[in-house]
Scaffold this motif. Sequence first.
Motif, PDB file in Angstrom:
ATOM      1  N   SER A 204       0.331 -12.818   6.932  1.00 11.37           N
ATOM      2  CA  SER A 204       1.385 -12.802   5.900  1.00 11.37           C
ATOM      3  C   SER A 204       1.583 -11.391   5.340  1.00 11.37           C
ATOM      4  O   SER A 204       2.716 -10.956   5.091  1.00 11.37           O
ATOM      5  N   GLU A 205       0.490 -10.633   5.149  1.00 13.74           N
ATOM      6  CA  GLU A 205       0.605  -9.242   4.676  1.00 13.74           C
ATOM      7  C   GLU A 205       1.396  -8.403   5.687  1.00 13.74           C
ATOM      8  O   GLU A 205       2.310  -7.666   5.328  1.00 13.74           O
TER       9      GLU A 205
ATOM     10  N   GLU B 107       0.283   1.597   2.481  1.00 16.07           N
ATOM     11  CA  GLU B 107       0.046   0.287   1.850  1.00 16.07           C
ATOM     12  C   GLU B 107      -1.444   0.114   1.533  1.00 16.07           C
ATOM     13  O   GLU B 107      -1.821  -0.360   0.463  1.00 16.07           O
TER      14      GLU B 107
ATOM     15  N   ARG C 155      -5.029  -0.250  -2.138  1.00 15.59           N
ATOM     16  CA  ARG C 155      -6.234  -1.072  -2.326  1.00 15.59           C
ATOM     17  C   ARG C 155      -7.356  -0.242  -2.943  1.00 15.59           C
ATOM     18  O   ARG C 155      -7.327   0.992  -2.928  1.00 15.59           O
TER      19      ARG C 155
ATOM     20  N   TRP D  73      -6.478  -7.179   7.697  1.00 14.85           N
ATOM     21  CA  TRP D  73      -5.123  -7.624   7.350  1.00 14.85           C
ATOM     22  C   TRP D  73      -4.954  -9.110   7.633  1.00 14.85           C
ATOM     23  O   TRP D  73      -5.560  -9.647   8.563  1.00 14.85           O
TER      24      TRP D  73
END
Length: 681
Positions: A339-340, A405, A409, A336
Motif C-alpha cells: 500500500s505504501e 520518502e 521516517r 515497504w
Amino acid sequence: MNKHKFTNSLINETSPYLLQHAHNPVNWYAWNNETLELAKKENKLILISIGYSSCHWCHVMEHESFENEEVAAVMNANYMNIKVDREERPDIDQIYMNSVQLMTGSGGWPLNCVALPDGRPVWGGTYFQKENWINALTQISEMYAKKPNDVINYAVKLTEGIKNSDLITLNNNEFEFSALNLQQITDKWQLYMDFDLGGRTGAPKFPMPNNYQFLLRYGTQANNNSILEYANTTLTNMAYGGIYDQIGGGFSRYSVDKKWHVPHFEKMLYDNGQLVSLYSEAYQATKNELYKNIVYQTLEFIERELTNQEGAFYSSLDADSINAKGKLEEGAYYVWTISELKAILGNDFNQFSEFYNVNYYGFWEHDNYVLIRKKSDKEISENYNISEKELTEKVKYWQKTLLKERNKRETPRLDDKSLTSWNALMLKGYIDAYKVFNEPHFLEIAIKNATFILAKQLQENGNLHHSYKNGKSTINGYLEDYATVIDAFIALYEVTLNEKWLVNAKQLTDYTFDHFFDSETSMFYFTSDEDSNLITRKMEIEDNVIPASNSIMAKNLFLLSHFYTNGYYLKVSKQMLQNVKDRAEKYGSGASNWLQLGCNFAGNFYEIAILGKDALAKALEIHKNYIPNKLISGSVLKSNLPLLEGRFTEKETYIYVCVNNACKLPEKETEKALAQLKITF
C-alpha cells in the motif's frame, strides 16, 4: 519504567554503546584498572558483557534483562558488572570470545562471560533469556561462595586453553608457494561454495570481501573460469539482494537466508569500505556496469550518512529504528508495504514490483517486503520493450523518490565514534575506487581522511590511537590500526606519487617492529608492549570478515620490501606466510588474505617505476587495468627511492617494468609497458 530513574558510571564514557547502558539499573562499570582493582579488593566475580551499538540481540538482551530491576538486583549483589564495546576494545573481545568458544563451541554477540576477580574466565555464553540468565548467575555465585577452589581450578585450565589456542610456532621448513598449492587449496574450498547463489553454502550468508578479492585474483591468474564465474555470481547476487540497500546504497552485515535477501539491517563501515574495494576491482577486471553502480551508490551513502566535517568516518548504523507505531523494530527504516509503494509510485508500481520483486520472492513478514532483484537490466528492459538507458533513468527516479520518502521516517541510531582501523579500510575503498574510475572527488575524500588520521590519530611519539569522538583521540592503537593504515597509505602513494604517504607507512611499520613484533615466532601481537596486560597476549592469525592484522602486515612488508629494497622486510613477510601454511591448506576461506600474499610469491611480481613530468597520468592509465601482481612507484621529479634513483630525465617520461629490481628496457608508451607484463602464473 522511567528509563532515567537510574544512572551508572557509564555516563562518563564516550562510546555510544556504553552510553546506551548508562541508565540501566545494573551498576555497570567500564573496563579500566580501577574497576579491576575494586573487583580484587571486594573479591567479587566479574561479569563481562560485550556488544556493540548496532547489534540487534544486544538490544534485546538489554531490554529483557539489563533494564529489569529484578535481574539488576542479582547482578549488583554478586558481581562487578563490566560493559565493553567490542569495537573500542577488540583485545578484550578476542580473549573472552575465545573462552566462550572453548566452553560452548560457538560465540557471538552479546557476549557474556563470568570471570574471577583477576579476569580469568569461568563461564560464558551469548544471548540469554531473562529467567535462564538469573538462574545461571545465581548458581555460579553460589558455587563460588561454597566451592571457590573448584571454580578457580576450572579457570586455571580454561586460561591455559586460551593461551594455547591459535598458538603460532616458527615454521623452519622452507617452502615456496606455487600455483599448484593455490589450486589444491581452492579445490578443497569448492566443497563449501554455493555455485547457484554465491557465497558459502547454506545460511546465514556473510559478504566476506577478502575471500572474493582472492578468488577474483586466483581465477584470473590461474585462468580458472569456474572460480571467476563463482566470484561474479556472488557479487551479482549480493548486489541484487536485500543485503544491499537498493534505495540508499550500502551493505548490511549479513543475510539470514541463503539468497542474500533479508539482512540483519545494521550497516557497518568495515563491510562497506572493503566491499567498495572489491566491487572496484571486480569492475576493473570485468567492466560490468552493475559493479560500478554499486561503488558509486555505496560511496554516496557513506558520504551522506557516515562522514563528518573533519573527513572522519563514523562506525555504523543500527539495525533497529522506531516504526510507525512508535516501537523499536528491526529493519523498520528499510522495508515497504504494498500500500505504501502504490501510494508513492502510482502508475509505476507494476514495473517497480517486477524489478524489485514485490511478490512472494521479496516478501519478508508482517506485510513487509525487502526489495530484491532477480533479473538483469537487459532482461527487464526487453520485457517492457524499453531501452536499458530508459530503465536506468526510471530506476534512478524510483530510488530518489523512495529515498526522499524514507527520510521522513525515524532514522536508525548512529554510532558516531571513528575507529582508526575501520577508517583506514574505508580510506582504502575510496583509493581503490579512484584508481579504477578516476573520479577526482573520491581522491579528495581519501586525502581528507588520510590527513585526519595523521593530524588526530597519530601521536607525538609515533603511535596511533584507536578511537576518536567529540574531538578527543583515545585508546592506544592495536595492530589492526597500524596494519590497515599502512596498507591504505601505500595505496594512496601509488595513486598520488606523493612520497609523504610512503614515508609515513614505513615509519608506522618500524613502530610495529618496536612494540608489537615477536622475534621468536616472527609474528606480531595484537596489542602493544605499552598496554596493560590482559590474561594473555594474543596474535590475530585467521582472516575473517576483516582480514587478520598479521596477514595485512605480511602483505605490507612484502610491498615495502620492494619499495625500499629491504631484505629484512621480505624475509619476515615470507616467514609469516610459512608459519600459517598448514592452516591455509586446511581452510582457505579463513586464510584468503594470506593466500593473496601466496599469489605474490607464486608468480612474477612486477615493480613498475615511472619517472618524468607525465608520471602521474601514466600511473593512472596503468591503474585502470586489473593487474594484481604489481606495485607502482613514480615521481615527476628526481627521487631517492631505490626503484627510482638515477632514472629521472627532464624531457621524457619513462616506464620501467622490473622484477626484483631487474628491469626491461624502458618504454614511453603505456600500452608497450603493459605488454611486458604477464598476469597469469
